[in-house]
Enzyme design. Sequence first.
Site: not given
Length: 342
Positions: A146-147
């Site tokens: 997750k960015v």
Amino acid sequence: MGSINESERYVNLLEYLRSRTQVDCDSLDIQIVTELGPFVDCTSNQADSYFELLNPRRAALLKKSADLSRHILPEYPDVSFEELAVEISMISLSLTIAPLIPGNIHVMANPSLSYSTPKVIQNGQRIASLCQRLDPSFDLSRLCIKVPATWEGLQACRKLKDLGIKTLATTLFTMEQAILAAEAGCISISPFVHELRVHFDEEYHDTDPIFDLCVKAQQYFERYSYATRVKACSLISVDEVMQVAGVAALTLPPTLLHPLSEMTEPEAKVAALSLFNHNTKIEGQEMERRSFLDEEARFRETFAKRDGGKGRVKTTQAIDLFCEYQLKAEALMKDTDTTIVA
């Protein structure tokens, strides 16, 4: 609810939701996954991990993470003991859930790196290598990083895709971020229907939820054949959940999963709530094809102007809040290491 009309078909809300949408678990609590499943994916973030690590039943995992971090730290000269220990613990927690789901585990990159493309890339690669180290039998194709959806973060997603590492664009509040995430090859985006702050500040009320972004992004991706899926998050009520029934995926916390599993309503009433139930298509300039992948200045300008700047402010605030929990988790690791050394 009044008298029951026997001609009406009643449905359990969680079962009905699963018939319309992929339901994922936004929790690292094994009991939740076991009791309220089946789920496809499991998502988490620094706050989820921090609160789970505070649970006494995770004491052994906490100690093991600190021990391993100290042992392998010389291999990672660019990170501190605390940062590495937090990453190890977050991956370890997710790996405990992996056998209970068929889909992806989601591990969030260090939010403090959100404005550095090279550092996010390095972080994503490190998470993948640590995951393989912790469980060599785990299929890395089931790992998703997750960015945060900054320009720098999404450019990192572009490179991570080339390296064979899946990504999800999180802290996302605008179409500009959604479009860039799809161009960068993210497998999913997570529009935050409500600001992240509503989950941590009981006195704060978000008066501007972005339900429409879930619909717009999904229709945009379908129209232009992007493989990126919309995985909505940050909802605060059962009614809100049912409004987005029909979105590609939803990641839900225990506070919503429990009432959904216990409630029964007329199917027609529930179906009428969904924004995806109406067959109208969004048209106009908003749905015209755009590209930001190699247009940094244009992305920053349009992103900054979106909704009078609200999207950018919400993104920044969400990242800052996740950074707070990153630091809390690091402090927890430091305390654990001090106890171990003593």
